[in-house]
Design an enzyme around this catalytic site. Structure first.
Site, PDB file in Angstrom:
ATOM      1  N   ASP A 178       9.386   2.332   1.745  1.00 46.33           N
ATOM      2  CA  ASP A 178       8.281   3.240   2.345  1.00 46.33           C
ATOM      3  C   ASP A 178       7.993   3.071   3.748  1.00 46.33           C
ATOM      4  O   ASP A 178       7.692   1.914   4.053  1.00 46.33           O
ATOM      5  CB  ASP A 178       6.918   2.860   1.437  1.00 46.33           C
ATOM      6  CG  ASP A 178       5.621   3.452   1.958  1.00 46.33           C
ATOM      7  OD1 ASP A 178       5.812   4.130   3.062  1.00 46.33           O
ATOM      8  OD2 ASP A 178       4.719   3.345   1.239  1.00 46.33           O
ATOM      9  N   PHE A 216       0.952  -1.189  -0.015  1.00 45.46           N
ATOM     10  CA  PHE A 216      -0.063  -0.093  -0.167  1.00 45.46           C
ATOM     11  C   PHE A 216       0.941   1.334   0.029  1.00 45.46           C
ATOM     12  O   PHE A 216       1.791   1.344   0.897  1.00 45.46           O
ATOM     13  CB  PHE A 216      -0.768   0.028   1.284  1.00 45.46           C
ATOM     14  CG  PHE A 216      -2.115   1.201   0.991  1.00 45.46           C
ATOM     15  CD1 PHE A 216      -3.243   1.165   0.516  1.00 45.46           C
ATOM     16  CD2 PHE A 216      -1.651   2.410   1.864  1.00 45.46           C
ATOM     17  CE1 PHE A 216      -4.033   2.137   0.193  1.00 45.46           C
ATOM     18  CE2 PHE A 216      -2.604   3.389   1.605  1.00 45.46           C
ATOM     19  CZ  PHE A 216      -3.681   3.422   0.782  1.00 45.46           C
ATOM     20  N   LYS A 273       2.751  10.092   8.466  1.00 50.13           N
ATOM     21  CA  LYS A 273       2.017   9.378   9.706  1.00 50.13           C
ATOM     22  C   LYS A 273       2.506   9.957  11.013  1.00 50.13           C
ATOM     23  O   LYS A 273       2.416  10.914  11.344  1.00 50.13           O
ATOM     24  CB  LYS A 273       1.969   7.950   9.672  1.00 50.13           C
ATOM     25  CG  LYS A 273       0.884   7.473   8.678  1.00 50.13           C
ATOM     26  CD  LYS A 273       0.390   5.942   8.660  1.00 50.13           C
ATOM     27  CE  LYS A 273      -0.245   5.507   7.615  1.00 50.13           C
ATOM     28  NZ  LYS A 273      -1.579   5.413   7.885  1.00 50.13           N
TER      29      LYS A 273
HETATM   30  C1  LIG Z   1       3.199   2.259   3.993  1.00 47.45           C
HETATM   31  C2  LIG Z   1       2.090   3.621   3.601  1.00 47.45           C
HETATM   32  N1  LIG Z   1       2.437   4.366   2.468  1.00 47.45           N
HETATM   33  C3  LIG Z   1       1.697   5.192   2.166  1.00 47.45           C
HETATM   34  C4  LIG Z   1       0.591   5.371   2.649  1.00 47.45           C
HETATM   35  C5  LIG Z   1      -0.221   6.602   2.454  1.00 47.45           C
HETATM   36  O1  LIG Z   1      -0.211   7.689   3.297  1.00 47.45           O
HETATM   37  P1  LIG Z   1      -1.365   8.983   3.379  1.00 47.45           P
HETATM   38  O2  LIG Z   1      -2.904   8.377   3.558  1.00 47.45           O
HETATM   39  O3  LIG Z   1      -1.027   9.909   4.299  1.00 47.45           O
HETATM   40  O4  LIG Z   1      -1.365   9.558   1.932  1.00 47.45           O
HETATM   41  C6  LIG Z   1       0.156   4.835   3.840  1.00 47.45           C
HETATM   42  C7  LIG Z   1      -1.068   4.857   4.488  1.00 47.45           C
HETATM   43  O5  LIG Z   1      -1.844   3.977   5.201  1.00 47.45           O
HETATM   44  C8  LIG Z   1       0.883   3.369   4.209  1.00 47.45           C
HETATM   45  O6  LIG Z   1       0.706   2.723   5.089  1.00 47.45           O
END
Ligand SMILES: Cc1ncc(COP(=O)(O)O)c(C=O)c1O
Length: 397
Positions: free
Chosen positions: A210, A123, A239
């Site tokens: 990520d 994700f 986050k």
């Molecule tokens: C690993 C990861 N990358 C990116 C995102 C996307 O982040 P945002 O919702 O702040 O755009 C998330 C959100 O859950 C995530 O868990």
């Protein structure tokens, strides 16, 4: 717009690991705003830092120098070993920056149509490029045509990455979560990151981790990669970075560090004084209060106590995680547990239908963890008994 199937509760106040609704009912927070509020709610030092900054300067523009942004970039570089930082507002934007870096890197090497290896069950966000990188049809469905330039392989499978390396000359980078959060709290094996680094070195690719969900102390280190000591070239964060004030960052090192030039990328709000003050306060408090050690201690306690108390129950596939990123995988779907836990005054999350996900604040105390477990165990037990009963009856009949 109707983008969330919301639970029927609105919180009006928070303190530490607790939230209150308008009727005065209190809830133990096992989700922390989905891995955001590591310091919990209304942490006094964080509140003081924000109050001070709001009364001083909230926003100027990236047209001007921003001292707090420079301080935050230095601080993030110092704790990660990375060199340069681009600031934005969210996780998907941090990943967008990473994807753009990879493409610039590829073009600089003469690759006409650069592509990035991404993982099943990954994700990375909901913008068009990041949903295209995400490994979930549910997230992508209806938004085709997807952004091209991604090659998908199974997670935690080095052979699959090697096969792509042999057959695909357009690849310039790998983008991976070391602990997949939304995908079900999936953990890679010990040598995976070292293996990826080796393949990236051999092929001249960027290694992009990520750490939007796994970063900022959640797994017991600042960043999940630090458990293995293998450094990425690019690392998107968000986050927990601002503890609830929206801030994202894309950190880069080595060949990725100097790709962006004035005009390559930008963000109106990214790295403004308020967000940077929030992130600087968050970093200081995590360090001063030794919250990473706490994440390890409380995470181990939650996982081992759950394993003991759920031992022998049919229908538990695995209890796993690192620090305070915990997944309890069941054999059946279990989304209804979220509402049942809410009624008992406990917030938990379920992802991919059958994984109960716990992401409590990093400040959680042992007594609070005990309350969380004591609420959860009877709910899981009742759920499994209810759902395995017909099967057991059929077997015995
Ligand atoms: C690993 C990861 N990358 C990116 C995102 C996307 O982040 P945002 O919702 O702040 O755009 C998330 C959100 O859950 C995530 O868990």
């Amino acid at each position: 717009m109707n983008t969330y199937a919301r639970l029927p509760v609105a919180f009006v106040r928070g303190e530490g690991c607790w939230l209150w609704d308008a009727q005065g009912k209190r809830y133990l927070d096992g989700v922390a705003g989905v891995a955001v509020c590591g310091l919990g709610h209304a942490h006094p030092k964080y509140v003081a830092a924000l109050r001070e900054q709001v009364g001083t300067l909230v926003h100027t523009s990236n047209l001007y120098e921003i001292t707090l942004q420079e301080r935050l970039a230095d601080r993030l570089s110092a704790i990660s070993g990375m060199e340069n930082v681009f600031f934005c507002n969210s996780g998907c934007e941090a990943n967008e920056a990473a994807i753009k870096l990879a493409r610039l890197f590829g073009h600089k090497k003469g690759v006409e149509s650069p592509s990035i290896i991404v993982m099943d069950k990954a994700f990375h966000g909901r913008t068009l490029a990041t949903l295209s990188a995400t490994g979930s049809r549910k997230v992508q469905a209806g938004f085709e045509p997807l952004v091209s330039g991604f090659v998908r392989v199974p997670f935690d499978d080095l052979e699959a990455v090697r096969r792509v390396a042999e057959n695909n000359r357009s690849v310039v980078a790998v983008l991976v979560e070391l602990l997949q959060g939304e995908g079900g709290v999936n953990i890679c094996h010990d040598g995976y990151l070292a293996g990826l680094r080796e393949i990236c070195e051999a092929n001249g690719w960027l290694l992009m981790l990520d750490e939007v969900q796994s970063g900022m102390g959640r797994t017991g280190r600042w960043f999940a990669f630090q458990h293995s000591g293998i450094k990425p070239d690019v690392m998107p964060l968000a986050k927990g970075l601002g503890n609830g004030v929206p801030i994202g960052a894309c950190l880069a090192a080595g060949p990725a560090a100097h790709l962006f030039k004035p005009g390559s990328h930008g963000s109106t709000f990214g790295g403004n004084p308020l967000c940077c003050a929030a992130a600087l306060a968050t970093l200081s408090i995590i360090e001063e209060e030794r919250l990473m050690e706490n994440a390890v201690r409380i995470g181990d306690f939650i996982r081992s106590t759950l394993a003991q108390r759920l031992a022998g129950l049919r229908g538990i596939r695995e209890i796993r995680g690192k620090g305070l990123m915990i997944g309890i995988e069941l054999e059946q779907p279990c989304s209804e547990l979220v509402q049942q836990a809410l009624e008992k005054g406990v917030l938990v999350n379920v992802t991919v239908d059958n994984v109960i996900r716990l992401l409590p604040p990093l400040i959680m105390k042992r007594e609070e963890a005990e309350l969380l477990i004591s609420a959860l165990v009877p709910l899981i037990t009742a759920h499994l008994e209810k759902h395995s009963a017909p099967q057991a009856a059929a077997q015995s009949g």
